[in-house]
Design an enzyme around this catalytic site. Structure first.
Site, mmCIF file in Angstrom:
data_model
loop_
_atom_site.group_PDB
_atom_site.id
_atom_site.type_symbol
_atom_site.label_atom_id
_atom_site.label_comp_id
_atom_site.label_asym_id
_atom_site.label_seq_id
_atom_site.Cartn_x
_atom_site.Cartn_y
_atom_site.Cartn_z
ATOM 1 N N HIS A 10 31.816 38.675 48.383
ATOM 2 C CA HIS A 10 30.458 39.197 48.187
ATOM 3 C C HIS A 10 29.443 38.402 49.008
ATOM 4 O O HIS A 10 29.706 37.275 49.427
ATOM 5 C CB HIS A 10 30.078 39.144 46.694
ATOM 6 C CG HIS A 10 30.036 37.753 46.153
ATOM 7 N ND1 HIS A 10 28.982 36.891 46.374
ATOM 8 C CD2 HIS A 10 30.930 37.068 45.414
ATOM 9 C CE1 HIS A 10 29.219 35.734 45.788
ATOM 10 N NE2 HIS A 10 30.408 35.812 45.197
ATOM 11 N N GLU A 84 36.030 36.873 39.579
ATOM 12 C CA GLU A 84 36.064 35.461 39.963
ATOM 13 C C GLU A 84 36.848 34.635 38.955
ATOM 14 O O GLU A 84 36.997 35.007 37.788
ATOM 15 C CB GLU A 84 34.634 34.913 40.102
ATOM 16 C CG GLU A 84 34.536 33.450 40.506
ATOM 17 C CD GLU A 84 35.204 33.092 41.831
ATOM 18 O OE1 GLU A 84 36.433 33.250 41.961
ATOM 19 O OE2 GLU A 84 34.489 32.612 42.735
#
Length: 186
Positions: A10, A84
């Site tokens: 990202h 994550e």
């Protein structure tokens, strides 16, 4: 067309900028991160990517949407297995302020690398099967991508994964890794 998968980290957030561990805390992209996402989309133009997926966290979803817009590609369901790494009590902390001793003492409260691989590798194999014949980009996160990248390479590489970095996935190697880890029967 051959099946292809890439992982994309990202775009930048304010917590990335500060060196703060985000983990699963849902921190939004900043303006630089949005421009990074659009830039990745422009870099991938003309390469045949038709689908952009992402982890369920907002920073990954926004990155995916911005990339897809540049590619004129579709977006789809979130891929929760590519979220994550869980950093437990270190989430939100500035890593430069965490001593080696404190970090070592807290290791058992962080999501282990083998657990990241046990959730992420089968999900990527499944995506390669589900989207056979397509080129798919999947937006994920630094620690998760590093674990995958290093496992595929068979060694721990010395650097992390930058915001907006694109990692091509060797699907045959991915399947071999899954079999070797006894994660799926490919």
């Amino acid at each position: 067309m051959d099946t292809a998968l890439v992982l994309i980290r990202h775009g930048l957030t304010d917590w990335n900028l500060a060196g703060r561990l985000q983990g699963r805390t849902d921190i939004p992209l900043n303006d630089t991160g949005r421009e990074q996402a659009r830039g990745v989309g422009r870099e991938l133009q003309g390469q045949g990517f038709s689908l952009v997926l992402a982890s369920p966290l907002g920073r990954a979803q926004e990155t995916a949407a911005l990339i897809a817009r540049e590619l004129e590609a579709e977006t789809g369901r979130s891929v929760p297995e590519l979220i994550e790494r869980g950093f437990g009590p270190l989430e939100g902390r500035i890593m430069a302020q965490v001593s080696d001793e404190e970090s070592a003492a807290l290791q058992d409260q962080l999501e282990p690398i083998d657990e990241i691989l046990r959730r992420a590798i089968p999900a990527l194999v499944d995506l390669s099967i589900e989207h056979a014949g397509r080129k798919v980009a999947v937006v994920s996160h630094g620690a998760t991508m590093r674990a995958i990248r290093d496992a595929l390479a068979g060694t721990k590489l010395p650097r992390g994964v930058d915001n907006g970095e694109v990692i091509e996935i060797d699907i045959q190697r991915l399947r071999e890794l899954a079999e070797g880890l006894d994660l799926v029967s490919c």
